[in-house]
Write a protein that holds these residues in place. Structure first.
Motif, PDB file in Angstrom:
ATOM      1  N   ALA A  42      33.808  22.799 -17.607  1.00 30.63           N
ATOM      2  CA  ALA A  42      33.803  23.782 -18.688  1.00 30.63           C
ATOM      3  C   ALA A  42      35.113  24.557 -18.754  1.00 30.63           C
ATOM      4  O   ALA A  42      35.278  25.415 -19.611  1.00 30.63           O
ATOM      5  CB  ALA A  42      32.640  24.734 -18.524  1.00 30.63           C
ATOM      6  N   ASN A  43      36.041  24.264 -17.853  1.00 29.54           N
ATOM      7  CA  ASN A  43      37.346  24.922 -17.847  1.00 29.54           C
ATOM      8  C   ASN A  43      37.267  26.407 -17.528  1.00 29.54           C
ATOM      9  O   ASN A  43      38.026  27.202 -18.050  1.00 29.54           O
ATOM     10  CB  ASN A  43      38.007  24.759 -19.207  1.00 29.54           C
ATOM     11  N   VAL A  44      36.333  26.773 -16.713  1.00 25.15           N
ATOM     12  CA  VAL A  44      36.114  28.176 -16.402  1.00 25.15           C
ATOM     13  C   VAL A  44      36.681  28.519 -15.021  1.00 25.15           C
ATOM     14  O   VAL A  44      37.154  29.620 -14.791  1.00 25.15           O
ATOM     15  CB  VAL A  44      34.599  28.494 -16.481  1.00 25.15           C
ATOM     16  N   PRO A 123      48.121  28.708 -13.431  1.00 28.79           N
ATOM     17  CA  PRO A 123      48.544  29.665 -14.451  1.00 28.79           C
ATOM     18  C   PRO A 123      49.315  30.835 -13.833  1.00 28.79           C
ATOM     19  O   PRO A 123      49.103  31.166 -12.661  1.00 28.79           O
ATOM     20  CB  PRO A 123      47.234  30.161 -15.058  1.00 28.79           C
ATOM     21  N   LEU A 125      49.688  34.507 -13.544  1.00 27.10           N
ATOM     22  CA  LEU A 125      48.819  35.644 -13.797  1.00 27.10           C
ATOM     23  C   LEU A 125      49.388  36.904 -13.169  1.00 27.10           C
ATOM     24  O   LEU A 125      49.963  36.872 -12.094  1.00 27.10           O
ATOM     25  CB  LEU A 125      47.437  35.383 -13.190  1.00 27.10           C
ATOM     26  N   ALA A 241      37.623  32.411 -14.595  1.00 19.51           N
ATOM     27  CA  ALA A 241      37.867  33.127 -15.850  1.00 19.51           C
ATOM     28  C   ALA A 241      36.787  34.190 -16.041  1.00 19.51           C
ATOM     29  O   ALA A 241      35.645  33.995 -15.631  1.00 19.51           O
ATOM     30  CB  ALA A 241      37.864  32.144 -17.022  1.00 19.51           C
ATOM     31  N   PRO A 242      37.139  35.299 -16.703  1.00 18.72           N
ATOM     32  CA  PRO A 242      36.153  36.372 -16.881  1.00 18.72           C
ATOM     33  C   PRO A 242      35.188  36.088 -18.026  1.00 18.72           C
ATOM     34  O   PRO A 242      35.414  35.171 -18.817  1.00 18.72           O
ATOM     35  CB  PRO A 242      37.046  37.565 -17.235  1.00 18.72           C
TER      36      PRO A 242
ATOM     37  N   ARG B  75      36.527  19.233 -24.525  1.00 19.97           N
ATOM     38  CA  ARG B  75      37.302  19.993 -25.496  1.00 19.97           C
ATOM     39  C   ARG B  75      37.961  19.007 -26.445  1.00 19.97           C
ATOM     40  O   ARG B  75      38.824  18.238 -26.049  1.00 19.97           O
ATOM     41  CB  ARG B  75      38.333  20.860 -24.785  1.00 19.97           C
ATOM     42  N   ASP B 292      37.943  31.427 -29.206  1.00 21.22           N
ATOM     43  CA  ASP B 292      36.540  31.804 -29.405  1.00 21.22           C
ATOM     44  C   ASP B 292      36.253  31.781 -30.897  1.00 21.22           C
ATOM     45  O   ASP B 292      36.867  32.513 -31.662  1.00 21.22           O
ATOM     46  CB  ASP B 292      36.294  33.216 -28.867  1.00 21.22           C
ATOM     47  N   ARG B 327      34.696  33.261 -20.946  1.00 15.47           N
ATOM     48  CA  ARG B 327      35.999  32.759 -21.355  1.00 15.47           C
ATOM     49  C   ARG B 327      36.333  31.516 -20.537  1.00 15.47           C
ATOM     50  O   ARG B 327      35.778  31.314 -19.475  1.00 15.47           O
ATOM     51  CB  ARG B 327      37.078  33.789 -21.090  1.00 15.47           C
ATOM     52  N   THR B 328      37.276  30.735 -21.049  1.00 18.72           N
ATOM     53  CA  THR B 328      37.780  29.616 -20.253  1.00 18.72           C
ATOM     54  C   THR B 328      39.158  29.996 -19.720  1.00 18.72           C
ATOM     55  O   THR B 328      39.734  30.991 -20.145  1.00 18.72           O
ATOM     56  CB  THR B 328      37.897  28.342 -21.108  1.00 18.72           C
ATOM     57  N   LEU B 329      39.677  29.190 -18.833  1.00 17.52           N
ATOM     58  CA  LEU B 329      40.988  29.487 -18.251  1.00 17.52           C
ATOM     59  C   LEU B 329      42.126  29.163 -19.212  1.00 17.52           C
ATOM     60  O   LEU B 329      43.267  29.551 -18.993  1.00 17.52           O
ATOM     61  CB  LEU B 329      41.176  28.688 -16.951  1.00 17.52           C
ATOM     62  N   ASP B 330      41.783  28.423 -20.312  1.00 16.52           N
ATOM     63  CA  ASP B 330      42.827  27.918 -21.213  1.00 16.52           C
ATOM     64  C   ASP B 330      43.872  28.951 -21.599  1.00 16.52           C
ATOM     65  O   ASP B 330      45.059  28.671 -21.607  1.00 16.52           O
ATOM     66  CB  ASP B 330      42.199  27.381 -22.500  1.00 16.52           C
ATOM     67  N   TRP B 332      45.107  31.276 -20.204  1.00 14.89           N
ATOM     68  CA  TRP B 332      46.038  31.741 -19.175  1.00 14.89           C
ATOM     69  C   TRP B 332      46.988  30.654 -18.680  1.00 14.89           C
ATOM     70  O   TRP B 332      47.811  30.910 -17.837  1.00 14.89           O
ATOM     71  CB  TRP B 332      45.274  32.371 -18.005  1.00 14.89           C
ATOM     72  N   PHE B 333      46.785  29.433 -19.183  1.00 16.14           N
ATOM     73  CA  PHE B 333      47.684  28.364 -18.733  1.00 16.14           C
ATOM     74  C   PHE B 333      49.060  28.502 -19.375  1.00 16.14           C
ATOM     75  O   PHE B 333      49.153  28.949 -20.503  1.00 16.14           O
ATOM     76  CB  PHE B 333      47.098  26.987 -19.039  1.00 16.14           C
TER      77      PHE B 333
END
Lengths: 247, 333
Positions: A42-44, A123, A125, A241-242, B75, B292, B327-330, B332-333
């Motif tokens: 889910a890319n989380v 990433p 951050l 991810a939040p 995705r 989103d 949210r996804t990490l996308d 922040w990449f």
């Protein structure tokens, strides 16, 4: 080529770290040890792990990328006993990894790496909040929150000088505060983000074994957990991810 | 449509579970739109339409399929066709004619009350036009799903993105992406696992084809596979009469490609087609970002502009918006 021997417990720890998030991964093997980075479907959440050759009883390897079925590995590990010595053997250009322990010899077909998601970049951050606490305390807080909710807020209140975790269910609430005395380290920077307990529960189980977990936190940003495995001969970074805070 | 190399692939198709397909899928948009337009129809062949008579079958297809993808951890990025290469002109002309004839036969069948024939002809008359593409893109924009305009064929662009590792695999019902060099092709990513084939209902499941397995299995290079395609016929050339996949395989293996073309189709210059498959035009100027989605905008577009039933759309949106809290990490990449 890979020829190595490792304590079954250390191998279990390694696989558990990865299996908390993904069922398969691209494992990078080289004379610097093993390393992988993977994002859940889910890319989380992301896991990044490296285990140095010193964590192994013996280790020789050429540089290569292996497609690992982590779910299958987990099942095989269940067959091992505490104290077992596990040998890993992969011939040059081989597609089958031999796992030998207590006289058992599994020959496991590796996955085609092309069918596994590419390793993501790490990433960039900016996470100003920093807390160091025991993995056990962190896991307990996660478990406590999951009794009443599916999400938890992690935050630093610099005025009160505390690290807090709070969760809200439909009707119930829980809050845990930890001051400097109960923590190994705490930065006095305002931070707060909300996270899904679904993910944290699996990560917490793994982190509970670490004596120290470094938590990096921002405002409505991902959280990063850093900790050692294999008696300091391996290192893990989890990134989560939040969730969006709804008012 | 597409290249008929199916016979060579039977042993290399693996049925896969949805949950093993997590990652980025490059969707052949034209292929998907055509599929929606031909399948999403009433029994007499009438497509879904709004009050003003505008076709909306494709919007329904894109909306529900995309939601299904997101739910399954895939995705999607939709790849739209650019202008076709010159040597596709003949195919384009033929298809247009087929659609025109089918359109007439559809009306005729309706008049005669032959529903089955009407449905069949209606499907063949499906046409992906500018209005269809425009509204499809608008919906994707609102759903915050990225799309790429290919400089030429969409499948070629999808294949090049898969080769560069930008996406995990190409998604199309056609096999052309393999000829264009996509390392992994995934088919049958439909919401419903049931499909009607000549009146019978069959169960379809996602299947994955790995190019390397196909090539190694048949001891072929990609260029060989393209030559096989050229012999059978591609979207860019009619192929050699009487040559199917198995014969073509034999010809290429025996190194008789050149000889066969010269003998059977001396006027055909295969070189541009071969080159087109080997080094297709592609672009690297795109940005892949999934955001989103705003449920209100999507509801307004589908329900107010195109007359979709609000309840159905809302129920489907809930599936992604509930998760949308996560949210996804996308970003922040």
């Amino acid at each position: 080529m890979l020829k190595a021997a490792i304590d079954a417990d250390i191998f279990r720890e390694t696989i558990d770290v990865i299996s908390a998030l993904v069922t398969e991964c691209r494992l990078q093997v080289s004379d610097a040890g093993i390393q992988t980075r993977a994002v859940d479907t889910a890319n989380v959440a992301m896991v990044s792990i490296e285990v140095r050759p010193e964590a192994f009883t013996s280790f020789t390897a050429t540089t290569q990328e292996l497609g690992m079925d982590i779910a299958k590995m987990k099942n095989i590990i269940a067959m091992m006993n505490k104290g077992d010595l596990l040998s890993l053997d992969l011939p040059e250009d081989g597609h089958k990894l031999a796992l030998t322990f207590r006289g058992y010899k599994y020959s496991i077909t590796l996955l085609d790496v092309n069918t596994i998601r590419k390793e993501p970049n790490m990433p960039n951050l900016d996470l100003p909040g920093r807390i160091i606490l025991s993995g056990n305390a962190l896991n307990s807080a996660i478990k406590a929150a999951s009794v009443i909710s599916d999400k938890i807020a992690l935050g630093i209140d610099p005025t009160a000088g505390i690290f807090y975790m709070e969760a809200e269910g439909d009707t119930d609430q829980i809050r845990l505060e930890m001051g400097k005395d109960e923590l190994e380290s705490l930065s006095m920077t305002e931070a707060r983000s909300l996270f899904s307990l679904d993910y944290l529960k699996d990560m917490g189980k793994v982190m509970s074994r670490a004596t120290q977990v470094e938590v990096l936190l921002g405002n409505d940003h991902p959280v990063k957990f850093l900790f050692d495995i294999a008696d300091g001969k391996g290192h893990v970074e989890y990134l989560l991810a939040p969730r969006i805070e709804a008012d | 449509m597409g290249v008929a190399i199916r016979d060579l692939l039977a042993d290399y198709k693996t049925t896969v579970e949805w949950n093993s397909l997590g990652g980025i899928g490059a969707i052949d948009a034209h292929n998907a739109l055509y599929q929606f337009l031909s399948i999403i129809r009433q029994p007499d062949g009438t497509p879904l339409m709004d009050r003003e008579g505008r076709v909306t079958s494709h919007l329904s297809g894109i909306f529900f399929r995309t939601i299904n993808f997101l739910e399954k951890g895939i995705r999607p990025v939709f790849i739209f066709d650019g202008p076709p290469p010159e040597f596709k002109a003949e195919t384009v002309r033929e298809r247009r004619e087929t659609r025109r004839v089918a359109g007439e036969l559809w009306i005729k069948a309706l008049k005669e009350g032959d529903t089955e024939e009407a449905y069949r002809q209606a499907r063949s008359s499906s046409r992906v036009d500018a209005q269809i593409i425009g509204s499809a893109k608008e919906l994707l924009r609102l759903m915050k799903i990225p799309f790429v305009d290919a400089p030429s064929e969409g499948e070629a662009q999808a294949a090049s993105m898969a080769r560069n590792g930008v996406v995990s695999y190409a998604v199309s019902q056609d096999y052309d992406a393999l000829l264009f060099g996509a390392p992994v092709l995934v088919r049958n990513l439909t919401v419903s696992s049931r499909r009607k084939v000549r009146g019978r209902t069959i169960v379809v499941r996602p299947e994955r084809i790995i190019l390397r397995d196909v090539l190694e299995g048949h001891s072929l290079s990609r260029e060989d596979l393209i030559k096989i395609g050229i012999l059978i016929g591609t979207d860019f050339n009619p192929g050699i009469r009487g040559v199917g996949a198995k014969t073509a395989l034999k010809i290429v293996r025996q190194d008789r490609f050149l000889e066969t073309i010269r003998e059977k189709s001396p006027d055909f210059d295969f070189e541009p087609v071969l080159q087109f498959f080997l080094e297709p035009p592609n672009t690297s100027s795109y940005s892949l970002q999934w955001g989103d989605p705003n449920p209100d905008e999507i509801l307004a577009f589908l329900c107010e502009t195109y007359d979709f039933a609000e309840e159905r759309i809302q129920t489907a949106l809930d599936k992604i918006v509930q998760r949308g809290g996560q949210r996804t990490l996308d970003q922040w990449f």
